[in-house]
Design a protein around this motif. Structure first.
Motif, PDB file in Angstrom:
ATOM      1  N   GLU A   1     -31.489  60.188  17.764  1.00 41.82           N
ATOM      2  CA  GLU A   1     -30.718  61.334  18.252  1.00 41.82           C
ATOM      3  C   GLU A   1     -30.301  62.282  17.131  1.00 41.82           C
ATOM      4  N   MET A   2     -29.805  61.734  15.999  1.00 44.57           N
ATOM      5  CA  MET A   2     -29.130  62.562  14.997  1.00 44.57           C
ATOM      6  C   MET A   2     -29.817  62.594  13.623  1.00 44.57           C
TER       7      MET A   2
ATOM      8  N   HIS B   1     -22.740  62.929  11.466  1.00 43.93           N
ATOM      9  CA  HIS B   1     -24.091  63.500  11.450  1.00 43.93           C
ATOM     10  C   HIS B   1     -24.097  64.907  12.047  1.00 43.93           C
ATOM     11  N   SER B   2     -23.207  65.156  12.999  1.00 47.45           N
ATOM     12  CA  SER B   2     -23.183  66.466  13.664  1.00 47.45           C
ATOM     13  C   SER B   2     -22.762  67.587  12.730  1.00 47.45           C
TER      14      SER B   2
ATOM     15  N   ASP C   1     -31.240  54.001  18.101  1.00 51.92           N
ATOM     16  CA  ASP C   1     -31.023  55.056  19.099  1.00 51.92           C
ATOM     17  C   ASP C   1     -30.265  56.240  18.500  1.00 51.92           C
ATOM     18  N   LEU C   2     -29.222  55.958  17.704  1.00 52.00           N
ATOM     19  CA  LEU C   2     -28.475  57.056  17.089  1.00 52.00           C
ATOM     20  C   LEU C   2     -29.336  57.796  16.082  1.00 52.00           C
ATOM     21  N   GLN C   3     -30.174  57.072  15.363  1.00 49.52           N
ATOM     22  CA  GLN C   3     -31.054  57.732  14.400  1.00 49.52           C
ATOM     23  C   GLN C   3     -32.083  58.615  15.115  1.00 49.52           C
TER      24      GLN C   3
ATOM     25  N   HIS D   1     -19.969  57.888  13.355  1.00 50.10           N
ATOM     26  CA  HIS D   1     -21.180  58.249  12.623  1.00 50.10           C
ATOM     27  C   HIS D   1     -21.907  59.404  13.303  1.00 50.10           C
ATOM     28  N   ARG D   2     -21.910  59.435  14.609  1.00 50.31           N
ATOM     29  CA  ARG D   2     -22.521  60.566  15.320  1.00 50.31           C
ATOM     30  C   ARG D   2     -21.816  61.870  14.960  1.00 50.31           C
TER      31      ARG D   2
ATOM     32  N   ILE E   1     -20.138  53.830  16.386  1.00 46.49           N
ATOM     33  CA  ILE E   1     -21.289  54.719  16.553  1.00 46.49           C
ATOM     34  C   ILE E   1     -20.829  56.168  16.666  1.00 46.49           C
ATOM     35  N   GLU E   2     -19.738  56.407  17.387  1.00 51.00           N
ATOM     36  CA  GLU E   2     -19.279  57.776  17.601  1.00 51.00           C
ATOM     37  C   GLU E   2     -18.807  58.428  16.305  1.00 51.00           C
TER      38      GLU E   2
ATOM     39  N   LYS F   1     -18.828  51.127  20.291  1.00 51.50           N
ATOM     40  CA  LYS F   1     -18.998  52.521  20.723  1.00 51.50           C
ATOM     41  C   LYS F   1     -18.287  53.472  19.777  1.00 51.50           C
TER      42      LYS F   1
END
Length: 355
Positions: A233-234, A199-200, A229-231, A195-196, A192-193, A189
């Motif tokens: 989203e972001m 991307h933000s 899923d992250l791709q 990298h999220r 992933i966060e 988690k």
């Protein structure tokens, strides 16, 4: 088994598992090549001229699969001086390099000020060099030791010249696996966060996977699902890079000696299914560094559209027993032999020159 014609739609986890376990290697190659052709119709295979610079080998995380790290008290531990880094970049510029892949161990004492000074120094002195650096675990620990947020770390380093973040440290994004091979490392988690958050702020990253330790096929797909899923989203991953565990000199192989080296068949099989499953990540990179140049070339027939880096310097995988080397001329030859057009690219996958 999933029929070839059905791959036109997004793969489910069940279908991906069926392909991994039951599809013929020949069929997987055909399907992955068709998907690659849809995404990259110009028949170009890209590569980048860069250098891995490991600014320190000091690390407290003690990943069992890593043979590179040292503790601060070890005689061969180091933190590179700025002029030593400059010398490495000067050598890279001499061969037409455009990027440094900049990573270290997770040093327990280096705080945000050190990293800001380091990135600013490189970016100011070498504005033509893209800094692709610092894995998610490094970013997270810089935040912890500096008592600031992960987002603050990313923003401050971006302001100093950090362009993008590599996907190192993902291994397998299954906490069961991570608890065995790297119990001190961040969980799935948190990876992933980081990298999220990157991307933000419009900082692009790459995604990776290291297979061949204790994971199951289902956990490999779990890993891919988190990335996809992250791709969705972001839209921040530029590429996916996958390689097999290199076990020489590692604690993990001492503790679990029955871990078997992964075959070329297994690598190509997983590579092809990753190309089919990760339908929203544009680039798939061949890992010739761990597989050797000819399997690296063959990977271009199993979904890879990029031959990766010339890697003027590579220390981490080499410490674990893999010592494959390749220069720009060899890359161009392998790509031409495979029937596609070689092209030098930059970090953003923009074509700089065709051959």
């Amino acid at each position: 088994m999933v029929k070839k014609i059905e791959i036109k739609k997004r793969l489910t986890n069940k279908e991906a598992l069926d392909l991994i376990q039951n599809a013929s290697l020949l069929d997987l190659g055909k399907m992955a090549s068709e998907r690659k052709q849809e995404l990259h119709p110009l028949n170009i295979t890209s590569f980048i001229v860069d250098r891995n610079i490991n600014y320190t080998n000091v690390c407290w995380v003690d990943c069992k699969f890593c043979a590179f790290f040292r503790h601060g008290r070890d005689d061969d531990s180091y933190v590179l001086k700025f002029d030593e880094i400059d010398e490495k970049i000067d050598e890279l510029l001499e061969i037409g390099g455009t990027q440094i892949l900049f990573q270290g161990g997770v040093h327990p004492k280096l705080k945000i000020d050190y990293y800001e000074d380091l990135v600013e120094h490189i970016h100011t002195k070498y504005p033509q060099i893209t800094i692709h650096g610092f894995s998610a675990i490094e970013i997270k620990y810089i935040a912890k030791v500096s008592k600031i947020s992960i987002l603050d770390v990313l923003k401050r380093l971006q302001a100093k010249g950090l362009s993008s973040i590599p996907g190192a440290g993902a291994e397998i994004l299954s906490d069961r696996v991570r608890d065995i091979i790297a119990p001190n490392k961040m969980d799935s988690k948190d990876w992933i966060e980081v990298h999220r958050l990157a991307h933000s702020i419009n900082m692009k990253t790459t995604a990776t996977m290291m297979f061949g330790t204790v994971e199951t096929d289902e956990e490999i797909i779990e890993h891919w699902e988190l990335l996809r899923d992250l791709q969705d989203e972001m839209h921040g991953f530029r590429a996916f890079i996958m390689w097999s565990f290199q076990g020489a000199n590692t604690q993990l192989l001492k503790e679990i000696p029955d871990i078997k080296a992964q075959s070329s068949n297994r690598y190509l099989r997983l590579l092809a299914v990753s190309r089919l499953y990760l339908d929203n990540i544009p680039n798939i990179q061949s890992s010739w560094v761990t597989q050797g140049s000819y399997i690296g070339q063959l990977a271009l027939n199993f979904g890879a559209n990029d031959l990766g880096s010339t890697m003027m310097e590579e220390n981490v995988v080499k410490a674990a027993g893999a010592s494959n080397r390749m220069n720009q001329e060899e890359m161009i030859r392998l790509i031409k032999d495979n029937g596609s057009i070689p092209a030098k690219r930059n970090t953003a996958y923009e074509i700089l020159e065709k051959y």
